[in-house]
Design a protein around this motif. Structure first.
Motif, PDB file in Angstrom:
ATOM      1  N   VAL A  75      40.194  50.529  74.605  1.00  0.00           N
ATOM      2  CA  VAL A  75      39.903  48.975  74.684  1.00  0.00           C
ATOM      3  C   VAL A  75      40.639  48.164  75.804  1.00  0.00           C
ATOM      4  CG1 VAL A  75      40.138  48.924  72.139  1.00  0.00           C
ATOM      5  CG2 VAL A  75      42.242  48.210  73.264  1.00  0.00           C
ATOM      6  N   ASP A  76      41.565  49.061  76.572  1.00  0.00           N
ATOM      7  CA  ASP A  76      42.065  48.257  77.957  1.00  0.00           C
ATOM      8  C   ASP A  76      41.066  47.900  78.955  1.00  0.00           C
ATOM      9  OD1 ASP A  76      44.240  47.424  79.262  1.00  0.00           O
ATOM     10  OD2 ASP A  76      44.086  49.441  80.419  1.00  0.00           O
ATOM     11  N   GLY A  77      41.030  46.475  79.113  1.00  0.00           N
ATOM     12  CA  GLY A  77      40.035  45.965  80.149  1.00  0.00           C
ATOM     13  C   GLY A  77      38.794  45.598  79.391  1.00  0.00           C
ATOM     14  N   THR A 107      40.798  50.248  60.734  1.00  0.00           N
ATOM     15  CA  THR A 107      40.585  48.886  61.232  1.00  0.00           C
ATOM     16  C   THR A 107      41.884  48.128  61.852  1.00  0.00           C
ATOM     17  OG1 THR A 107      38.783  48.523  59.528  1.00  0.00           O
ATOM     18  CG2 THR A 107      39.711  46.634  60.545  1.00  0.00           C
ATOM     19  N   LEU A 108      42.888  48.327  61.090  1.00  0.00           N
ATOM     20  CA  LEU A 108      44.072  47.506  61.787  1.00  0.00           C
ATOM     21  C   LEU A 108      44.659  48.232  62.940  1.00  0.00           C
ATOM     22  CD1 LEU A 108      46.142  46.827  58.083  1.00  0.00           C
ATOM     23  CD2 LEU A 108      44.955  45.027  59.826  1.00  0.00           C
ATOM     24  N   ASN A 109      44.584  49.452  62.915  1.00  0.00           N
ATOM     25  CA  ASN A 109      44.932  50.270  64.227  1.00  0.00           C
ATOM     26  C   ASN A 109      44.021  49.631  65.341  1.00  0.00           C
ATOM     27  OD1 ASN A 109      47.180  51.642  63.204  1.00  0.00           O
ATOM     28  ND2 ASN A 109      45.963  53.541  62.665  1.00  0.00           N
ATOM     29  N   VAL A 110      42.800  49.699  65.003  1.00  0.00           N
ATOM     30  CA  VAL A 110      41.775  49.076  66.388  1.00  0.00           C
ATOM     31  C   VAL A 110      42.391  47.697  66.580  1.00  0.00           C
ATOM     32  CG1 VAL A 110      39.547  48.652  66.902  1.00  0.00           C
ATOM     33  CG2 VAL A 110      39.971  50.586  65.694  1.00  0.00           C
ATOM     34  N   LEU A 111      42.410  46.721  65.435  1.00  0.00           N
ATOM     35  CA  LEU A 111      42.899  45.421  65.865  1.00  0.00           C
ATOM     36  C   LEU A 111      44.154  45.442  66.548  1.00  0.00           C
ATOM     37  CD1 LEU A 111      41.575  43.688  62.661  1.00  0.00           C
ATOM     38  CD2 LEU A 111      40.503  43.776  64.822  1.00  0.00           C
ATOM     39  N   LYS A 112      45.163  46.324  66.172  1.00  0.00           N
ATOM     40  CA  LYS A 112      46.383  46.131  66.936  1.00  0.00           C
ATOM     41  C   LYS A 112      46.219  46.419  68.287  1.00  0.00           C
ATOM     42  CE  LYS A 112      49.250  47.291  62.907  1.00  0.00           C
ATOM     43  NZ  LYS A 112      49.676  48.382  62.035  1.00  0.00           N
ATOM     44  N   ALA A 114      43.368  45.885  70.002  1.00  0.00           N
ATOM     45  CA  ALA A 114      42.712  45.065  70.491  1.00  0.00           C
ATOM     46  C   ALA A 114      43.716  43.642  71.146  1.00  0.00           C
ATOM     47  CB  ALA A 114      41.428  44.629  69.562  1.00  0.00           C
ATOM     48  N   ALA A 115      44.487  43.301  70.272  1.00  0.00           N
ATOM     49  CA  ALA A 115      45.334  42.320  70.142  1.00  0.00           C
ATOM     50  C   ALA A 115      46.452  42.490  71.566  1.00  0.00           C
ATOM     51  CB  ALA A 115      46.182  42.048  69.198  1.00  0.00           C
ATOM     52  N   LYS A 116      46.460  43.683  71.858  1.00  0.00           N
ATOM     53  CA  LYS A 116      47.369  43.706  73.131  1.00  0.00           C
ATOM     54  C   LYS A 116      46.552  43.634  74.549  1.00  0.00           C
ATOM     55  CE  LYS A 116      49.480  47.832  71.160  1.00  0.00           C
ATOM     56  NZ  LYS A 116      49.675  49.389  70.968  1.00  0.00           N
ATOM     57  N   VAL A 117      45.502  43.444  74.258  1.00  0.00           N
ATOM     58  CA  VAL A 117      44.487  43.365  75.443  1.00  0.00           C
ATOM     59  C   VAL A 117      44.421  41.789  75.741  1.00  0.00           C
ATOM     60  CG1 VAL A 117      42.480  43.846  76.713  1.00  0.00           C
ATOM     61  CG2 VAL A 117      43.512  45.555  75.351  1.00  0.00           C
ATOM     62  N   ALA A 178      43.485  39.006  61.888  1.00  0.00           N
ATOM     63  CA  ALA A 178      42.846  38.278  63.042  1.00  0.00           C
ATOM     64  C   ALA A 178      43.455  36.985  63.204  1.00  0.00           C
ATOM     65  CB  ALA A 178      41.465  38.398  62.735  1.00  0.00           C
ATOM     66  N   ASN A 179      43.519  36.286  61.766  1.00  0.00           N
ATOM     67  CA  ASN A 179      44.190  34.836  61.939  1.00  0.00           C
ATOM     68  C   ASN A 179      45.577  34.851  62.282  1.00  0.00           C
ATOM     69  OD1 ASN A 179      41.667  34.137  60.574  1.00  0.00           O
ATOM     70  ND2 ASN A 179      42.610  34.148  58.613  1.00  0.00           N
ATOM     71  N   GLU A 180      46.100  35.881  61.815  1.00  0.00           N
ATOM     72  CA  GLU A 180      47.787  36.020  62.400  1.00  0.00           C
ATOM     73  C   GLU A 180      47.739  36.228  64.013  1.00  0.00           C
ATOM     74  OE1 GLU A 180      49.370  38.821  59.721  1.00  0.00           O
ATOM     75  OE2 GLU A 180      49.463  37.510  58.168  1.00  0.00           O
ATOM     76  N   ASN A 181      46.800  36.945  64.482  1.00  0.00           N
ATOM     77  CA  ASN A 181      47.056  37.218  65.896  1.00  0.00           C
ATOM     78  C   ASN A 181      45.988  36.624  66.834  1.00  0.00           C
ATOM     79  OD1 ASN A 181      49.065  39.730  65.896  1.00  0.00           O
ATOM     80  ND2 ASN A 181      47.813  39.603  64.154  1.00  0.00           N
ATOM     81  N   GLY A 182      45.197  35.578  66.327  1.00  0.00           N
ATOM     82  CA  GLY A 182      44.398  34.902  67.157  1.00  0.00           C
ATOM     83  C   GLY A 182      43.305  35.564  67.779  1.00  0.00           C
ATOM     84  N   LEU A 183      42.717  36.287  66.976  1.00  0.00           N
ATOM     85  CA  LEU A 183      41.382  37.306  67.324  1.00  0.00           C
ATOM     86  C   LEU A 183      40.259  36.841  66.936  1.00  0.00           C
ATOM     87  CD1 LEU A 183      42.506  41.080  67.223  1.00  0.00           C
ATOM     88  CD2 LEU A 183      41.702  39.791  69.325  1.00  0.00           C
TER      89      LEU A 183
END
Length: 326
Positions: A75-77, A107-112, A114-117, A178-183
């Protein structure tokens, strides 16, 4: 749809919907980071590497749903993640391990990741109509299901509907994260997916259509299918990313039909596959028990493929791969 200069990620890229999505993304000019469970398995990689544009704009990454951080490099970039990876199993020995954990924790692992990018704000998540239809509301004539319907986890658990349970729990977990991490999060909820496929192995819904055709003498006119073309599902994913107004869930069902109607279309297109004596004059006057709204999907820009085209292209794919002969 134009993806020139845009980098996106597709998880579970070797799957039925995902393969079609990767093809369409490449056709639209996107650069695609695609994850598969094993880079050493040609059944997971060869049909993707053979796509037009793959040599120039497709990179494959190995990732595992149950391993946190597994998707970081993929997901980087990227500007968007299309998360399609989730097990589709109708019969399981251990629903928690085989279905629920990969769906929810995956799903949570993918979102985690994503939240780093920093560049990545939107995730388009492949859910299912099974996360829509198994609630307390009655499915009766005149009822139209839409995006406001939700499957009830308690009902799913009581009835041992493990796949629907995995999808609704994954949706719930994704919304909370997503609500907690602004995605930004958009869900695509396909029905029974048909149409052409690229994988060398048979997917579960194409196998279902093949079984329906082969067992035509046992077809019951009351079997209900919520059909949608895989290409329409792929299109919906991209539109859900490209349209900044896209939000919430999108039910993707082109036609609700009985199995007898599918067989009548098969008989018309391929007389050697159908059974004219059985289907030619058979009628099914009983009204459909429910329908599914196309309004929100069409407002996104989806133009649903005619069911006859989808069925024809499914059969042609089966024939091309020597899975069905006639």
């Amino acid at each position: 749809m134009s993806g020139e200069g845009k980098v996106v990620c597709v998880t579970g890229a070797s799957g039925y919907i995902a393969s079609s999505l990767v093809k369409l993304l490449l056709d639209c000019g996107y650069t695609v980071h695609a994850t598969v469970r094993s880079l050493d398995d040609p059944n997971k990689t060869q049909h993707l590497l053979a796509l037009d544009g793959a040599k120039e704009r497709l990179s494959l990454f190995e990732a595992n749903l149950t391993v946190e951080g597994s998707f970081d490099s993929a997901v980087d970039g990227c500007l968007c993640v299309f998360h399609t990876a989730s097990p589709v199993l109708l019969s399981v020995d251990d629903p928690q391990i085989q279905l629920i954990d990969p769906a929810v924790k995956g799903t949570l692992n993918v979102l985690k990741s994503a939240a780093k990018v920093q560049s990545l704000k939107r995730v388009v998540l492949t859910s299912s109509m099974s996360a829509v239809m198994f609630g307390s509301r009655l499915l009766e004539h005149g009822v139209i299901m839409d995006e406001t319907w939700f499957s009830d986890p308690l009902i799913c658990e009581q009835k041992k509907l493990w796949y629907p349970l995995s999808k609704i729990l994954a949706e719930d977990a994704a919304v909370k994260f997503a609500n907690e991490n602004g995605l930004e999060l958009v869900f695509i909820n396909p029905g029974y997916v048909i149409g052409p496929f690229f994988q060398p192995t048979l997917n579960i819904t194409s196998e279902g259509i093949m079984s329906l055709i082969k067992n035509k003498k046992e077809v019951m006119s009351n079997g209900i299918y919520r059909l949608v073309d895989v290409r329409d599902v792929a299109t919906a994913h991209i539109l859900a990313f490209e349209n900044p107004e896209a939000n919430g869930r999108y039910c993707m069902v082109g036609n609700v039909v009985r199995s007898i109607e599918i067989m009548k279309i098969v008989e018309k297109l391929y007389p050697s596959l159908g059974d004219s004596k059985r289907y030619k004059d058979e009628k099914c006057d009983e009204p459909l028990p429910y329908n599914v709204s196309r309004t929100k999907a069409e407002s996104l820009g989806v133009n649903f493929t005619p069911v006859e085209v989808s069925i024809k292209d499914t059969i042609e794919s089966l024939k091309e791969k020597n899975l069905l002969s006639f």
